[in-house]
Enzyme design. Structure first.
Site, PDB file in Angstrom:
ATOM      1  N   ASP A   1      17.613 -24.863  20.057  1.00  0.00           N
ATOM      2  CA  ASP A   1      19.090 -24.693  20.323  1.00  0.00           C
ATOM      3  C   ASP A   1      20.143 -25.047  19.185  1.00  0.00           C
ATOM      4  OD1 ASP A   1      21.549 -24.846  21.974  1.00  0.00           O
ATOM      5  OD2 ASP A   1      20.945 -26.455  22.982  1.00  0.00           O
TER       6      ASP A   1
ATOM      7  N   ASN B   1      23.400 -24.158  19.376  1.00  0.00           N
ATOM      8  CA  ASN B   1      24.784 -24.427  19.737  1.00  0.00           C
ATOM      9  C   ASN B   1      24.969 -25.522  20.664  1.00  0.00           C
ATOM     10  OD1 ASN B   1      24.137 -23.177  22.354  1.00  0.00           O
ATOM     11  ND2 ASN B   1      25.616 -21.641  22.226  1.00  0.00           N
TER      12      ASN B   1
ATOM     13  N   GLU C   1       2.251  -3.825  24.521  1.00  0.00           N
ATOM     14  CA  GLU C   1       1.725  -5.022  25.505  1.00  0.00           C
ATOM     15  C   GLU C   1       0.994  -4.080  26.686  1.00  0.00           C
ATOM     16  OE1 GLU C   1       2.765  -8.062  29.190  1.00  0.00           O
ATOM     17  OE2 GLU C   1       3.958  -6.115  28.637  1.00  0.00           O
TER      18      GLU C   1
ATOM     19  N   ASP D   1       7.414  -3.912  25.820  1.00  0.00           N
ATOM     20  CA  ASP D   1       6.935  -4.620  27.035  1.00  0.00           C
ATOM     21  C   ASP D   1       6.568  -3.437  27.949  1.00  0.00           C
ATOM     22  OD1 ASP D   1       7.621  -6.984  28.732  1.00  0.00           O
ATOM     23  OD2 ASP D   1       8.706  -5.863  29.835  1.00  0.00           O
TER      24      ASP D   1
ATOM     25  N   ASP E   1      18.455 -20.228  20.899  1.00  0.00           N
ATOM     26  CA  ASP E   1      19.464 -19.173  20.535  1.00  0.00           C
ATOM     27  C   ASP E   1      18.968 -18.815  19.188  1.00  0.00           C
ATOM     28  OD1 ASP E   1      20.382 -21.181  18.782  1.00  0.00           O
ATOM     29  OD2 ASP E   1      22.007 -21.628  20.504  1.00  0.00           O
TER      30      ASP E   1
ATOM     31  N   ASP F   1      23.852 -25.864  23.866  1.00  0.00           N
ATOM     32  CA  ASP F   1      24.060 -25.367  25.468  1.00  0.00           C
ATOM     33  C   ASP F   1      22.876 -25.856  26.292  1.00  0.00           C
ATOM     34  OD1 ASP F   1      22.664 -23.180  24.559  1.00  0.00           O
ATOM     35  OD2 ASP F   1      24.052 -21.897  25.253  1.00  0.00           O
TER      36      ASP F   1
END
Ligand code: BGC
Length: 536
Positions: free
Chosen positions: A32, A34, A272, A213, A40, A36
């Protein structure tokens, strides 16, 4: 930047992907940046030294595009932008540049089977009339039954319940996953054109390839016939169902291959695809299709020597028939972490370490899921209020939250360094004991699981025999596997007891050290040893 990309084995300037070790970053849970509480792109940029030093060749980033997060990013609302929770397009550019400067290639996810229900196209479809061109981008149908009150067919959603949702105007739309993930209509040329443009957008930005995907899902059998079977999710990957692994899907992959090949630097496509057999899976990696497909047959193999030998043989053989490399994978963001699948606790970790050395010794390319290099187990006791994976609808036991818990970076501190002091709590809580499993706790300990991965990856890079190529099975006692690759030998004891055999040579690396008695070596229970042959 590309000149800084180093190939796995010096001298092989091409086909980097045939033996690449690719590290899966589940963006939401990696780091993380930032504060929050959610991982990210900034967080990943800060960990590139770690990843380069780990010794992987490439990263696969799970979707970071604009999304209402009904399926944590696998419901994309804008394929050409970054969700604010993960950063900005400028962060994505910066991450690509920094990763390349670290010698790491970057593969991103593309989600072509369905969009988010918030995607402009779906909003337009909802606002438009039945039969309109806007609805033709998705799969809308009239219902069955006297008043169209029944779903158009018997297809079930992978996440549970019918695969159809009815609109107030009476039409139904198909969603193989959550209702927030409407399936696109790949019979419509506009859909093809849009995805070609999306791929170009990211290729132009510098990505080295795509993980596709549900690559087996875009094309549905003509007429959308019933499966004729309840509990369809159990059939996925074991039988052909009318919504998966249809022959027509290969046309899409061929077109994408042409697109990938039109860019320099061997950009790759990775399927996938849950195919019923290794033969069907090999169809996705024919020379004019995708480069790799995930080998879920290996991932789902139980801890048993015969079963592993069978799946390895079959995978190598079938991929070889179409000239493709095999891939190997033990965990990802959709399955229970393998430490836990293999029995959990000390036993599970012992087996997981042994499995890692087995996997890294096999011919082909390897996928590592973030945190497996730390020996992280599945988190089984997450408090109810945090569980948000839509798959839990089908089966509360089968939720995927437990493999998505953030990575512990530091021995202590809030969220063990996932964020920074003052950050919000991580989006999924981390077990109090995870400081011991953190990167900081393991980094300087060669006997730790992280130490094992780092050494194994370094040896794999150094030794010509490893990576792409073939293997030769060697005779070994029941419950064990042994194979040679030139002067390199790998032995695996999959039994819970020590096993004696003639020492194949000098130990290069072991998941658990063997004991010697003259010419005989005693392999530790559930262990893998890498050897250099004496006689070569
Ligand atoms: C992804 C899952 C996702 C599903 C629907 C996959 O197979 O790996 O995480 O829920 O596709 O997009």
């Amino acid at each position: 930047m590309t000149e800084l990309i180093h190939d796995h084995h010096a001298g092989t300037a091409t086909a980097w992907w045939r033996d690449a070790v690719i590290y899966q970053v589940y963006v939401r849970s990696f780091a993380d940046g930032n504060g929050d509480g959610v991982g990210d792109l900034l967080g990943i940029r800060g960990k590139l030294d770690y990843l380069a030093e780990l010794g992987v060749d490439a990263l696969w980033l799970t979707p970071f595009y604009t999304s209402p997060m009904a399926d944590f990013g696998y419901d994309v609302a804008d394929y050409r932008d970054v969700d604010p929770i993960f950063g900005t397009l400028a962060d994505a550019r910066g991450l690509l540049d920094d990763a390349h400067a670290h010698g790491l290639r970057v593969i991103v996810d593309v989600v072509p089977n369905h969009t988010s229900d918030r995607h402009t196209w779906f909003r337009q479809a909802l606002a438009a009339e039945p039969g309109s061109p806007e609805r033709e981008r998705y799969i809308f149908r009239e219902g069955a039954g006297e008043n169209g009150e029944l779903p158009p067919n018997d297809w079930e959603s992978i996440f549970g319940g019918p695969a159809w949702t009815r609109l107030p105007d009476g039409q139904w739309y198909l969603h193989l996953f959550a209702p927030e993930q409407p399936d696109l209509n790949w019979e419509n040329p506009e859909v093809h054109a849009e995805f070609a443009s999306i791929l170009k957008f990211w290729l132009d930005l510098g990505v080295d390839g795509f993980r596709i995907d549900v690559a087996h899902g875009m094309v549905k059998a003509a007429g959308l016939p019933d499966v004729g079977h309840p509990d369809q999710v159990k059939m996925i990957g074991s039988e052909v169902v009318p919504f998966f692994d249809q022959d027509g899907v290969h046309e899409i992959h061929r077109a994408w291959r042409r697109l990938l090949d039109s860019y320099p630097g061997e950009r790759i496509g990775v399927a996938e695809a849950w195919a019923p057999t290794p033969e069907r899976l090999a169809g996705y990696v024919r020379p004019d299709e995708l480069h790799q497909a995930f080998n879920f047959h290996f991932l789902t193999t139980p801890w048993d020597a015969e079963r592993f030998r069978a799946v390895i043989e079959e995978s190598v053989l079938t991929a070889g028939l179409v000239g493709a490399p095999t891939t190997w994978v033990l965990s990802n963001h959709d399955v229970k972490r393998h430490v836990t699948r293999y029995g959990g606790g000390e036993l599970g970790l012992r087996r997981a370490r042994a499995a890692a050395l087995l996997m890294l010794a096999l011919p082909g390319s390897v996928y590592i899921y973030q945190g497996e290099e730390l020996g992280l187990p599945e988190v089984l006791d997450l408090p109810e209020e945090f569980l948000r994976d839509p798959q839990r609808l089908r089966n509360p036991e089968d939720g995927r939250d437990g493999c998505r818990v953030p990575i512990p970076w530091a021995v202590s501190g809030p969220d063990f360094g996932f964020g920074f002091p003052g950050s919000q709590d991580s989006w999924l809580p981390m077990p109090g004991s995870w400081g011991e499993l953190s990167v900081e706790a393991q980094l300087d300990d060669p006997d730790s699981t992280l130490g094992l991965y780092r050494t194994a990856l370094a040896v794999r890079r150094e030794r010509e025999e490893l990576g792409d190529g073939s293997l030769t099975w060697l005779k070994s006692p029941e419950g064990t596997l042994a194979f040679g690759r030139g002067a390199f030998v790998c032995t695996v004891n999959l039994t819970g007891a020590p096993v004696d055999l003639p020492a194949p040579g000098r130990v290069l690396l072991a998941s658990d050290p063997p004991a010697f008695d003259g010419e005989t070596v005693r392999l530790a229970p559930d262990s893998t040893v890498w050897w250099e042959r004496d006689d070569d």
